[in-house]
Each structure stands twice: as structure tokens, then as C-alpha cells.
Design a protein around this motif. Sequence first.
Motif, mmCIF file in Angstrom:
data_model
loop_
_atom_site.group_PDB
_atom_site.id
_atom_site.type_symbol
_atom_site.label_atom_id
_atom_site.label_comp_id
_atom_site.label_asym_id
_atom_site.label_seq_id
_atom_site.Cartn_x
_atom_site.Cartn_y
_atom_site.Cartn_z
ATOM 1 N N PHE A 12 1.046 -1.115 -0.230
ATOM 2 C CA PHE A 12 -0.067 0.182 -0.284
ATOM 3 C C PHE A 12 0.833 1.297 -0.435
ATOM 4 O O PHE A 12 0.186 2.619 -0.518
ATOM 5 C CB PHE A 12 -0.881 -0.170 1.235
ATOM 6 N N GLY A 13 1.871 1.753 0.909
ATOM 7 C CA GLY A 13 2.899 2.986 1.111
ATOM 8 C C GLY A 13 3.885 2.554 -0.072
ATOM 9 O O GLY A 13 3.478 3.792 -0.490
ATOM 10 N N GLU A 14 4.001 1.563 -1.483
ATOM 11 C CA GLU A 14 4.374 1.287 -2.041
ATOM 12 C C GLU A 14 3.818 2.205 -3.388
ATOM 13 O O GLU A 14 4.326 3.543 -4.097
ATOM 14 C CB GLU A 14 5.364 0.928 -2.700
ATOM 15 N N GLN A 15 3.021 1.899 -3.693
ATOM 16 C CA GLN A 15 1.855 2.207 -4.526
ATOM 17 C C GLN A 15 0.906 3.646 -4.473
ATOM 18 O O GLN A 15 1.272 4.670 -4.957
ATOM 19 C CB GLN A 15 0.220 1.716 -4.798
ATOM 20 N N MET A 16 0.781 4.004 -3.056
ATOM 21 C CA MET A 16 0.726 5.678 -2.365
ATOM 22 C C MET A 16 1.849 6.611 -3.433
ATOM 23 O O MET A 16 2.094 7.418 -3.794
ATOM 24 C CB MET A 16 0.374 5.969 -0.562
ATOM 25 N N ARG A 17 3.133 6.117 -2.930
ATOM 26 C CA ARG A 17 4.047 6.939 -3.168
ATOM 27 C C ARG A 17 4.030 6.565 -4.442
ATOM 28 O O ARG A 17 4.434 7.773 -5.572
ATOM 29 C CB ARG A 17 5.455 6.151 -3.124
ATOM 30 N N GLN A 18 3.922 5.482 -5.525
ATOM 31 C CA GLN A 18 3.844 5.492 -6.825
ATOM 32 C C GLN A 18 3.064 6.465 -7.732
ATOM 33 O O GLN A 18 3.454 7.330 -8.355
ATOM 34 C CB GLN A 18 4.065 4.796 -7.327
ATOM 35 N N ILE A 19 1.800 6.893 -6.742
ATOM 36 C CA ILE A 19 0.670 7.620 -7.618
ATOM 37 C C ILE A 19 1.209 9.035 -7.428
ATOM 38 O O ILE A 19 1.095 9.788 -8.220
ATOM 39 C CB ILE A 19 -0.635 7.319 -6.809
ATOM 40 N N SER A 20 1.565 9.351 -6.175
ATOM 41 C CA SER A 20 2.213 10.410 -6.049
ATOM 42 C C SER A 20 2.719 11.029 -6.455
ATOM 43 O O SER A 20 2.965 12.504 -7.069
ATOM 44 C CB SER A 20 2.270 11.052 -4.788
ATOM 45 N N LEU A 21 4.496 10.391 -7.243
ATOM 46 C CA LEU A 21 5.339 10.559 -7.920
ATOM 47 C C LEU A 21 4.992 11.119 -8.815
ATOM 48 O O LEU A 21 5.523 11.893 -10.227
ATOM 49 C CB LEU A 21 6.306 9.284 -7.994
ATOM 50 N N GLN A 22 3.620 10.742 -10.038
ATOM 51 C CA GLN A 22 2.442 10.982 -10.941
ATOM 52 C C GLN A 22 2.746 12.818 -10.958
ATOM 53 O O GLN A 22 2.834 13.687 -12.321
ATOM 54 C CB GLN A 22 1.203 10.584 -11.130
ATOM 55 N N PHE A 23 2.626 13.133 -9.612
ATOM 56 C CA PHE A 23 2.667 14.711 -9.730
ATOM 57 C C PHE A 23 3.609 15.588 -9.166
ATOM 58 O O PHE A 23 3.870 16.494 -9.533
ATOM 59 C CB PHE A 23 1.089 15.047 -8.805
ATOM 60 N N VAL A 24 4.415 15.157 -8.278
ATOM 61 C CA VAL A 24 5.143 15.448 -7.308
ATOM 62 C C VAL A 24 6.589 15.081 -7.417
ATOM 63 O O VAL A 24 6.722 14.340 -7.033
ATOM 64 C CB VAL A 24 4.909 15.854 -5.994
ATOM 65 N N PRO A 25 7.988 15.006 -7.540
ATOM 66 C CA PRO A 25 8.722 14.207 -7.314
ATOM 67 C C PRO A 25 9.418 14.817 -5.416
ATOM 68 O O PRO A 25 9.977 13.395 -4.802
ATOM 69 C CB PRO A 25 10.018 14.989 -7.573
ATOM 70 N N THR A 26 8.404 15.839 -4.870
ATOM 71 C CA THR A 26 8.526 14.866 -2.948
ATOM 72 C C THR A 26 7.806 14.513 -2.546
ATOM 73 O O THR A 26 7.970 13.722 -1.600
ATOM 74 C CB THR A 26 8.233 16.772 -2.527
ATOM 75 N N ALA A 27 7.583 13.195 -3.442
ATOM 76 C CA ALA A 27 6.207 12.189 -3.330
ATOM 77 C C ALA A 27 7.376 11.266 -2.213
ATOM 78 O O ALA A 27 7.246 10.339 -1.247
ATOM 79 C CB ALA A 27 5.936 11.042 -4.332
ATOM 80 N N ILE A 28 8.450 10.978 -2.422
ATOM 81 C CA ILE A 28 9.724 9.823 -1.751
ATOM 82 C C ILE A 28 9.671 11.112 -0.334
ATOM 83 O O ILE A 28 10.386 9.754 0.004
ATOM 84 C CB ILE A 28 11.405 10.004 -2.542
#
Length: 204
Positions: A105-121
Motif C-alpha cells: 500500500f505504501g509503495e503504491q501510494m508513493r508511486q501515485i504521488s510521484l506522477q504529480f510531485v518529486p517530493t512524494a519520495i
Amino acid sequence: MSTKTDPDELLIGLVSISDRASGGVYEDKGIPALQEWFGAALTSPWRMETRLIPDDRAQIEQTLIELVDVVGCDLVLTTGGTGPSRRDVTPEATLAVATKEMPGFGEQMRQISLQFVPTAILSRQVAVIRETNDRAALIMNLPGQPKSIRETLEGVKDADGKQQVAGIFAAVPYCIDLIGGPYIETNEAVCKAFRPKSAIRPAK
């Protein structure tokens, strides 16, 4: 204090974690965003319990335990407190009450957010299962911003509405099935729940 009485009803705990919102400095936006999303996304019976608390690890742990063990929530979602700053302790509190980690779940949440902002990591969101003697619940950390909450839950779609990146909620109903919770049905226009064919029940 309410406790779960209907086994077919999904009981969702919504926990907004923010020093300033809980102190009345500004209005909490996480819980209203989640209420609105679930109102559109779920077609099976559900209700919620809400909590607004500060960034205090002991209080977060206590709240998560109460919502699962006492109130009887099947699913608990937190918003806020998942970044790298000193006051961000939501993931630590979540892991402390867990019996199983669900890292996908956490891996996919960051994957989604990385589509929008590099700070998702920088986000440290986690998901876990908490088991008691007679039941279990899924606990997930979500982002704090309403737009990010929606994107995380339902994923990323193109201009034609075609799914480009799967949202995390597509996997939640089957996860709740596997841990003994109620059968969740969704509005496919918002979020299509995925289950193996053998796990799909005929529509009532």
C-alpha cells in the motif's frame, strides 16, 4: 462510544492528525475529504467514526487501538503526520500497533504521488493489519491534502477516464474479505474493486 453491531456494515475510522487543526488554528480538511469520497465510492452499507488529534505518538497509538479493539472498525484511515519533520510520527505509531505490515500500500501510494510531485519520495506512509483475539482491521496512512487523498484512493486517470495508475482502494475490499470483514461493494465509476473471480459474490 459506538461499537459494531451489524456484521454486514463497514465501520471506518477516520483519524486526522494535526497539531494545528486539533488546536483550532485552522479547519481540518482531511476528514471532510474522506467523508465525501466514501459517500461517492461505496454502494454497500457503511458508517464512520472520526477523531481529530495532535501529532503525539502515544495519543495516535491509543486512538488506533481504541478504534479497532473497542469501537470495532474494519478499516482505519489516518491523514497527516507522514513526512520527515520531527513532529511527523504517524507511521511509527501505526507500526507500533500492528501485527502485520502491508508494504504494498505504501509503495503504491508513493508511486501515485510521484506522477504529480518529486517530493512524494519524502512520504513515509505505511499500512498494517491489527489483529485481536476475534477480529482484524486494516489501518492505512493517507496524505493530508484532499486532492492527494482522492488521487491516492482512486488512482490516476487520463482525459478519457481510462485508468493509468491503479489507486490503492481497488485492493481494499478483497483485503477486508481476507481478514474476515464485511463484503464491500463500490461505485465502479469512482473506484472498481478488484477481486479474484472466486471471491466475487452475486449482486443482491
